[in-house]
Each structure stands twice: as structure tokens, then as C-alpha cells.
Design a protein around this motif. Structure first.
Motif, short mmCIF file in Angstrom:
data_model
loop_
_atom_site.label_atom_id
_atom_site.label_comp_id
_atom_site.label_asym_id
_atom_site.label_seq_id
_atom_site.Cartn_x
_atom_site.Cartn_y
_atom_site.Cartn_z
N ARG A 188 0.87 -1.18 0.00
CA ARG A 188 0.00 0.00 0.00
C ARG A 188 0.90 1.23 0.00
NH1 ARG A 188 -3.52 -2.28 -1.56
NH2 ARG A 188 -5.28 -3.25 -0.56
N LYS A 189 1.00 1.88 -1.10
CA LYS A 189 1.87 3.05 -1.18
C LYS A 189 1.03 4.18 -1.77
CE LYS A 189 5.90 4.40 -3.96
NZ LYS A 189 6.88 3.87 -4.91
N LYS A 190 1.24 5.38 -1.28
CA LYS A 190 0.45 6.48 -1.80
C LYS A 190 1.06 6.90 -3.14
CE LYS A 190 -1.76 10.63 0.04
NZ LYS A 190 -2.38 10.82 -1.22
N ILE A 191 0.26 6.81 -4.17
CA ILE A 191 0.74 7.21 -5.49
C ILE A 191 0.00 8.49 -5.87
CG2 ILE A 191 0.70 6.54 -7.94
CD1 ILE A 191 2.61 4.76 -6.55
N ASP A 192 0.74 9.42 -6.44
CA ASP A 192 0.13 10.70 -6.82
C ASP A 192 -0.67 10.52 -8.11
OD1 ASP A 192 -0.41 13.32 -7.42
OD2 ASP A 192 1.60 13.70 -8.25
N ALA A 193 -1.93 10.03 -7.93
CA ALA A 193 -2.73 9.68 -9.11
C ALA A 193 -3.90 10.63 -9.35
CB ALA A 193 -3.26 8.26 -8.94
N LYS A 194 -4.12 11.53 -8.42
CA LYS A 194 -5.34 12.36 -8.47
C LYS A 194 -5.50 13.11 -9.82
CE LYS A 194 -7.88 15.14 -5.08
NZ LYS A 194 -9.01 15.18 -5.90
N GLY A 195 -6.61 12.84 -10.46
CA GLY A 195 -6.93 13.53 -11.72
C GLY A 195 -6.08 13.11 -12.90
N ARG A 196 -5.22 12.11 -12.71
CA ARG A 196 -4.28 11.74 -13.78
C ARG A 196 -4.73 10.48 -14.52
NH1 ARG A 196 1.74 12.19 -11.32
NH2 ARG A 196 2.20 12.53 -13.51
N ASP A 197 -4.20 10.28 -15.69
CA ASP A 197 -4.40 9.03 -16.41
C ASP A 197 -3.21 8.14 -16.09
OD1 ASP A 197 -6.69 10.05 -17.43
OD2 ASP A 197 -5.86 10.51 -19.41
N VAL A 198 -3.49 7.01 -15.45
CA VAL A 198 -2.41 6.13 -15.00
C VAL A 198 -2.38 4.87 -15.87
CG1 VAL A 198 -1.45 4.85 -13.04
CG2 VAL A 198 -2.72 6.97 -12.65
#
Ligand code: R5P
Length: 272
Positions: A188-198
Motif C-alpha cells: 500500500r503506497k500512496k501514489i500521486d494519481a489524483k486527476g491523472r491518467d495512469v
């Protein structure tokens, strides 16, 4: 098909062997084109059912030798058994080593993105075709918003970096522990995904378990895509990934399926 694409690109004759089954399941093979003194390239992916494909490939290679092929190359777009590259538990089979020995009949083996360096180390004459930059080039055409490429385990970081560089995208990675053949635990790692296309990128998608677990770290992403080289998609892998929120699944044609949107033919042709 990869073999037709390769023959077109290289201007080489395409020979289609006659392949049938005897009533008891044994393989029948026949090649009627003359091979004596020719340089022959046999293209066969070891996708599921991998044991059938392996038997077919071995019989085919030996037949080409018997018919007088001068130089024999095996192009194996997807190399099965590469994940069995170590004895994880005492007494386990090092299956990729056995496959490597069986392939010693050829002058050269070409594989696309083999799972690991260890897997390659058992072959005497092998070349690996790298293709993550092709994946990156394709992903760059999809109009992704603030894209982030994600490697679901440490083993794929270098490859994902290669794709991210080709696409001009950022990349990050997770750590994975395999619990069983179908269950994995992803940190469980926080990934900076907010609003992004991953885009979750991997060499192989088999059961889809790795992608599904990686997806759980991506809170707030605008879209999540899964992209791989070898799309095996066994059992309900596609349904599992869709349910987890994957909006698009892409793979190459090393294993042909409706998700094969990227061809590795140009990369293979460069090695022939
Ligand atoms: C394993 O280390 C590979 O790189 C892939 O992550 C794995 O084969 C994917 O398998 P699955 O889709 O079954 O999780």
C-alpha cells in the motif's frame, strides 16, 4: 499474424506448414516447400496452451533440420516457463533451463522481453528483443492527461522507465509479493494519481491479479489503463480487471488477442 508481417517487412518467403492432429492428439506436421540449404526462421509463440505450442515448435525445428535447413532461427515472441527461472523452493523444477536445453537444436533463439535475465542465462545463443519503448510510443498517441506510468513490482522498473521516457511521462513503482499462482500482495503506497491518467505496465498479464492489486493504490485517478507485452489473459482476467476499474487493456501481438494493438514486428525484424 507476426510471421506474415515479418515476411512482408523483410521480403522473405512465407511458408505455412501443414499442422494437424491425429485422432489421439499427436501432432502431424508437413512442409512441402524445399528447405535444403535455406536460412529458415520459425516463428512460434509459447502462449497457452504452452505445452502444445512447445511440442509443436520442437517438432517443427527438428523437421526443418531434417529437410536440410542451413541456418535455423527460432523466433519465440512469448517465451513460456521464463517465470520458472529459479528454484524458489527446494526440489522445484528449473523449467526454463529444460526449455533452453531442448532448443539447442537451433543456431539462434530470439525472444521478446523475456521475463528476467536469469531466464536468458540458460540459453547458449539467445537475443532479447526489447519493446517497452514501442509501448511508450503507442501510449503517447492516446492523448492521456498528465500521464503516470506505474510498474506493479520492482522487477519491471527499468522497462517501465523506458516506456515512460519514450512517451515523455512520469513513472513510479510498487512492490509486490506473490502469495500463490493467482494471489499477489501489492504494498500500500500512496501514489500521486489524483486527476491523472495512469497506465499500469507489466511484461505479462496472466490472471490479472497483479494489475487488480496495483489498481487499489490509485485513488482519484481519472482513468486507469493496463498495458503489457504478453497478454495471456487467462480465465476471467479481463473481467477482473474491468471490475477493478481498468478502462482500457492493451497488449502487443506476441500473444494475439483482441487487445493486441501494438505490433512488435519492427523490433523483431531489426534482429533478423
Ligand atoms: C511476474 O513477475 C510478472 O512480471 C507479472 O507481474 C505476472 O506474471 C502477472 O501475472 P498475473 O496477471 O497473474 O498477476
Amino acid at each position: 499474424m507476426l510471421s506474415s508481417q515479418l515476411s512482408r517487412r523483410l521480403g522473405w518467403k512465407l511458408v505455412r506448414p501443414e499442422i494437424r492432429r491425429f485422432p489421439d492428439g499427436e501432432i502431424y506436421l508437413r512442409i512441402t516447400s524445399p528447405l535444403k540449404g535455406e536460412e529458415v526462421v520459425v516463428v512460434e509463440s509459447l502462449s497457452p496452451p504452452q505445452n502444445d505450442h512447445l511440442a509443436e515448435l520442437l517438432l517443427l525445428l527438428d523437421l526443418c533440420r531434417d529437410l536440410g535447413a542451413k541456418k535455423l532461427t527460432a523466433v519465440i515472441p512469448y517465451l513460456a516457463y521464463a517465470r520458472q527461472d529459479k528454484r524458489f523452493k527446494e526440489g522445484e523444477a528449473l523449467s526454463i533451463k529444460t526449455v533452453a536445453r531442448l532448443l539447442e537444436v537451433v543456431d539462434k533463439v530470439l525472444v521478446v522481453e523475456a521475463h528476467s535475465k536469469e531466464a536468458l542465462s540458460y540459453f547458449r545463443r539467445i537475443e532479447e528483443v526489447k519493446c517497452f519503448s514501442l509501448l511508450g510510443n503507442h501510449l503517447a498517441t492516446l492523448g492521456l492527461r498528465n500521464p503516470l506510468f506505474l510498474s506493479p513490482d520492482e522487477g519491471s522498473i527499468e522497462r517501465v522507465k523506458e516506456a515512460a521516457e519514450a512517451a515523455g511521462a512520469e513513472f513510479d513503482y510498487l512492490q509486490k509479493e506473490r502469495l500463490t499462482g493467482t494471489r499477489v500482495k501489492v504494498e500500500r503506497k500512496k501514489i500521486d494519481a489524483k486527476g491523472r491518467d495512469v497506465v499500469i505496465l507489466d511484461d505479462i498479464i496472466s490472471t490479472g491479479g497483479t494489475v487488480v492489486e496495483a489498481c487499489k493504490s490509485l485513488k482519484g485517478a481519472r482513468k486507469v489503463l493496463a498495458c503489457c507485452v504478453h497478454g495471456l489473459f487467462v480465465r476471467d482476467a479481463v473481467t477482473r480487471m474491468r471490475k477493478a476499474g481498468i478502462s482500457r487493456i492493451l497488449s502487443t501481438d506476441t500473444v494475439e488477442s483482441r487487445h493486441s494493438q501494438i505490433t512488435v514486428a519492427p523490433a523483431i525484424a531489426e534482429h533478423l
